[in-house]
Design an enzyme around this catalytic site. Structure first.
Site, PDB file in Angstrom:
ATOM      1  N   GLU A 236      -7.420 -12.546   6.234  1.00 24.52           N
ATOM      2  CA  GLU A 236      -6.408 -12.000   7.144  1.00 24.52           C
ATOM      3  C   GLU A 236      -6.990 -12.052   8.557  1.00 24.52           C
ATOM      4  O   GLU A 236      -6.582 -12.859   9.385  1.00 24.52           O
ATOM      5  CB  GLU A 236      -6.046 -10.566   6.769  1.00 24.52           C
TER       6      GLU A 236
ATOM      7  N   ASP B 285       3.420  -5.062   2.699  1.00 27.30           N
ATOM      8  CA  ASP B 285       2.130  -4.505   3.115  1.00 27.30           C
ATOM      9  C   ASP B 285       2.202  -2.995   3.356  1.00 27.30           C
ATOM     10  O   ASP B 285       2.026  -2.209   2.440  1.00 27.30           O
ATOM     11  CB  ASP B 285       1.627  -5.241   4.357  1.00 27.30           C
ATOM     12  N   ASP B 286       2.425  -2.585   4.601  1.00 25.34           N
ATOM     13  CA  ASP B 286       2.548  -1.171   4.993  1.00 25.34           C
ATOM     14  C   ASP B 286       3.856  -1.019   5.778  1.00 25.34           C
ATOM     15  O   ASP B 286       3.849  -0.889   7.009  1.00 25.34           O
ATOM     16  CB  ASP B 286       1.361  -0.750   5.860  1.00 25.34           C
TER      17      ASP B 286
ATOM     18  N   HIS C  85      -8.235  -8.390  -0.564  1.00 22.83           N
ATOM     19  CA  HIS C  85      -7.808  -8.816   0.758  1.00 22.83           C
ATOM     20  C   HIS C  85      -8.867  -9.775   1.302  1.00 22.83           C
ATOM     21  O   HIS C  85     -10.061  -9.449   1.313  1.00 22.83           O
ATOM     22  CB  HIS C  85      -7.698  -7.620   1.699  1.00 22.83           C
TER      23      HIS C  85
ATOM     24  N   HIS D 120       0.861  -1.180   0.000  1.00 20.23           N
ATOM     25  CA  HIS D 120       0.000   0.000   0.000  1.00 20.23           C
ATOM     26  C   HIS D 120       0.901   1.235   0.000  1.00 20.23           C
ATOM     27  O   HIS D 120       1.652   1.455   0.958  1.00 20.23           O
ATOM     28  CB  HIS D 120      -0.898   0.001   1.240  1.00 20.23           C
TER      29      HIS D 120
END
Length: 339
Positions: A197, A275-276, A194, A16
């Site tokens: 998760e 991811d982040d 997504h 992201h």
């Protein structure tokens, strides 16, 4: 192992771009754009990057994204990430962006995508890093809002390869967005989502069956359903797994409990991603090292994550072959007998 991982060619499929906002850049952009933050220093921002669950992270994530106001801000954010890619030998990346995060605060869609796209173009020309762009819908918002965003995206079809679905999974299952994903596919976009998760395996199944996704982002809850794992392996459905993110957000309480190697051993097309990374404590090298050291993986086995990512990427077969060549050359040099 550290040297091997550092030089290993990598492909990132779950990133992201707003999640690469380092505290230094957040603070600098806030000052430049006159945005009030509840922090008085970079150190205070960094201290705030400690959180206990997905929602706490998302609250901070959306607050941080408010400092991005101009096309140049989005360019600077994206190019900073690409420089990190160059440093860590990421040779191809397919990044997410969340236009609704910005358009809901009055930033034009064109401002967001123009800055990101210009940086990706420069990243390929100046750094040799190829890329694709994936637009995500925020699942905590309505499907009508997603449809409105899709209409805006149609003006930029040449810049976007796929649409995705992110934000809080709980209470927002894939079927909520079945209609907009059908519209997106009809418009020529690929789809990802997504799923699995913090949500159940059923979300993975429905993302595949209802949203017709080409990849599942995260997907680690699949091991709660052995038949689903068999199906994922049989169909070569890629999972874009994010090890440090999963432990930071307590999907797994410790890296030793992570199931990525178990899934690899069962033939699932798992990949490693960050991811982040500004929020979760590491970019690609750190994620690869976490898996390598925790599970004592041999180097050739570790390289399989790059092979999987190349095969799962949204580039053509000629481009994939070139990336495989680069990986094979690296491995040939690494394992060449010393005479």
């Amino acid at each position: 192992m550290k040297g091997f991982v550092s030089g290993l060619p990598k492909v990132e499929l779950h990133l992201h771009i707003e999640g690469t906002l380092e505290p230094e850049l957040m603070f600098a952009l806030a000052q430049k754009n006159g945005i009030a933050l509840p922090y008085d220093s970079v150190e205070a921002v960094r201290a705030a990057y400690e959180f206990d669950d997905l929602q706490s992270f998302l609250d901070l994530y959306y607050q941080g994204a408010q400092v991005l106001r101009t096309e140049q801000d989005f360019y600077d954010l994206t190019y900073a990430y690409l420089l990190r890619c160059k440093e860590e030998h990421v040779i191809h990346t397919e990044i997410f962006f969340d236009p609704q995060t910005h358009t809901d605060t009055g930033i034009a869609f064109d401002t967001v995508i123009s800055g990101i796209h210009r940086a990706l173009s420069d990243g390929e020309a100046k750094l040799g890093i190829s890329s694709q762009l994936i637009m995500c819908f925020l699942r905590h918002l309505s499907e009508d809002a997603a449809i409105e965003t899709l209409q805006q995206a149609l003006l930029h079809k040449d810049k976007i390869i796929a649409v995705g679905l992110d934000s809080s999974e709980q209470g927002h299952p894939p079927e909520k967005f079945q209609r907009v994903f059908e519209m997106a596919r009809d418009a020529g976009f690929l789809t990802v989502a997504h799923a699995g998760e913090e949500g159940p395996p059923e979300n993975i199944i429905n993302a595949i069956e209802l949203l017709k996704v080409s990849r599942i982002d995260h997907g680690v809850r699949c091991t709660d359903d052995s038949h689903l794992v068999e199906q994922l392996a049989a169909t070569n459905m890629p999972l874009t797994v994010c090890p440090l993110s999963n432990t930071k957000l307590k999907v797994f309480s410790d890296m030793s409990e992570h199931n990525i190697v178990e899934l690899l051993d069962k033939g699932v097309q798992v990949t490693i991603n960050s991811d982040d990374p500004a929020y979760f404590g590491g970019y690609m090298n750190a994620n690869f090292m976490a898996i390598a050291t925790t599970f004592d993986l041999p180097k050739q086995r570790l390289a399989q994550f790059t092979r999987n990512a190349i095969d799962a990427s949204f580039i053509d077969e000629v481009a994939k072959a070139k990336l495989h060549e680069r990986l094979n050359h690296y491995l040939d040099v690494q394992f060449k007998p010393v005479i």
